[in-house]
Design a protein around this motif. Structure first.
Motif, PDB file in Angstrom:
ATOM      1  N   HIS A   1      12.207 -38.230 -30.800  1.00  0.00           N
ATOM      2  CA  HIS A   1      12.906 -38.309 -32.087  1.00  0.00           C
ATOM      3  C   HIS A   1      12.312 -37.337 -33.095  1.00  0.00           C
ATOM      4  CE1 HIS A   1      14.543 -39.405 -35.889  1.00  0.00           C
ATOM      5  NE2 HIS A   1      13.321 -39.591 -36.340  1.00  0.00           N
TER       6      HIS A   1
ATOM      7  N   GLU B   1      14.206 -34.264 -34.650  1.00  0.00           N
ATOM      8  CA  GLU B   1      14.585 -34.424 -36.059  1.00  0.00           C
ATOM      9  C   GLU B   1      14.104 -33.228 -36.878  1.00  0.00           C
ATOM     10  OE1 GLU B   1      16.582 -36.695 -37.127  1.00  0.00           O
ATOM     11  OE2 GLU B   1      16.176 -37.187 -39.218  1.00  0.00           O
TER      12      GLU B   1
ATOM     13  N   SER C   1      21.163 -37.423 -35.923  1.00  0.00           N
ATOM     14  CA  SER C   1      19.941 -38.017 -36.457  1.00  0.00           C
ATOM     15  C   SER C   1      20.021 -39.541 -36.380  1.00  0.00           C
ATOM     16  CB  SER C   1      19.739 -37.563 -37.911  1.00  0.00           C
ATOM     17  OG  SER C   1      18.775 -38.358 -38.555  1.00  0.00           O
TER      18      SER C   1
END
Ligand code: GLA
Length: 381
Positions: free
Chosen positions: A267, A271, A297
């Motif tokens: 993540h 991101e 996202s």
């Protein structure tokens, strides 16, 4: 009435003298870059047109008298303001005074009246707004740094040490350094900041915020647990912070990281890439195309970082179903707000669709409003 009017009026009534001035700091939404700040990564928040206003004046003694129009009153001596010693809302207002003193400023007593139209506990950073407004007031009345990044660090120190929440730097930097008509691209390692134009209204778009009115419990473990997990993942990857890892390196270390840390790291790395991609598109004036990155996202926060909730997923799903270009949870998660980038002519439809979806699922009614990219903290009177 001008928003600082009530704070100044109550100050005069309550303390029998006019305040020396009034200072305001905004709430924020984060356009993209979630749970990246404490990984030395990138964020892209914007200040919104909701704010905390503080009317203040010096005192000749070491007393701190606090009046919050929303929370009540508190009274303490400056010497009592230190880590672990102040409970509840007063810590947000008093904490920055401790930080300033740690920085060498001789802060004396203060009378303060606080007023806020930021929904509390909704993930819009009402706490950073309180910290930044009181910090600016104390700085102007007693001295201290002028640089917004140094001020943001002092406000963050109050949050970390006096309030006791191990947050990153995003919220305080957003409150201090955002400007109207822009999102703030912030490198959370160097604190280098770039104002990236973000004016949805000029493109017949609106940024809708859906407050699920379910409150997040930042201090209660899950946030700190995510943060520790990221630090562990960085150690296993042999980098100073996840900011320094690549998707290829994370994939190659999948076995070593184990399922959960692998997903957390994936993540954060993805991101950071999405933040830079959104910023690049905004610089080119391509607002319409950032939607897919916002939605990606959200999926990553839901599936890999696991900080979304049924309410946030419902808000995002319903907004997308009714024509939003992109939507995601914003802030720490575990409740709070989602945002949706919506063509202006679809705003009513999206608003209705989200409200109906909550109703159908038996969830409490959300509050839905338009966010306008606004200015950061400043003296207002
Ligand atoms: C909270 C923290 C920030 C940041 C976000 C998640 O708002 O205060 O520092 O970590 O969560 O992106």
């Amino acid at each position: 009435m001008h928003p600082d009017g009530a704070a100044r009026r109550v100050f005069a009534e309550r303390f029998g003298r006019p305040p020396a001035g009034a200072w305001a700091a905004p709430a924020r939404v984060n356009l993209i870059g979630e749970h990246t700040d404490y990984n030395d990564g990138f964020v892209l928040p914007l200040a919104i047109d909701r704010r905390v206003t503080v009317a203040a004046a010096r005192r000749d003694d070491d007393l701190l008298r606090l009046v919050s129009l929303q929370k009540g009153e508190a009274r303490l001596r400056l010497g009592e303001v230190r880590p672990g010693a102040v409970d509840g809302w007063a810590a947000y207002a008093a904490g920055p005074l401790w930080s300033l003193r740690q920085d060498g400023v001789e802060v004396g007593g203060l009378d303060l009246v606080l007023e806020s139209d930021v929904p509390i506990g909704s993930g819009l950073s009402s706490s950073a707004a309180v910290e930044c407004a009181t910090l600016l007031a104390a700085r102007d009345l007693y001295g201290g740094p002028g640089d917004p990044a140094r001020l943001a660090r002092l406000a963050q120190r109050a949050e970390n040490e006096v309030v006791g929440v191990p947050s990153g730097i995003m919220d305080q930097m957003a409150a201090m350094a955002c400007t109207a008509g822009h999102a703030l691209l912030l490198d959370c390692r160097s604190l280098a900041a770039e104002q990236v134009p973000f004016t949805p209204e000029r493109r017949e778009l609106v940024l809708l915020v859906v407050d699920t009115r379910t409150s997040h419990a930042l201090a209660e473990g899950a946030y700190a647990e995510r943060r520790r997990g990221c630090e562990r993942a960085a150690r296993l990857l042999g980098v100073p912070a996840l900011r320094d890892a690549t998707t290829a390196a994370v994939d190659a270390a999948r076995e070593r990281l184990g399922g959960e840390l692998y997903r957390r790291a994936r993540h954060v790395v993805g991101e950071n890439d999405r933040v830079l991609a959104v910023a690049a598109r905004l610089r080119r004036g391509e607002l319409e195309t950032i939607g897919e990155l916002l939605t990606a996202s959200h999926a990553s926060l839901r599936d890999d970082y696991q900080v979304s909730t049924p309410e946030l997923d419902t808000a995002v799903g319903a907004a997308l179903g009714a024509g939003a270009l992109g939507a995601r949870m914003t802030g720490a998660g575990f409740g709070g707000c989602a945002l949706a980038l919506v063509p202006a002519q679809a705003a009513d439809k999206v608003t209705r669709a989200v409200a109906e979806a909550f109703d159908r699922q038996g969830l409490g009614a959300p509050a839905i409003f338009t966010a306008r990219p606004s200015d950061g903290a400043a003296r207002v009177a």
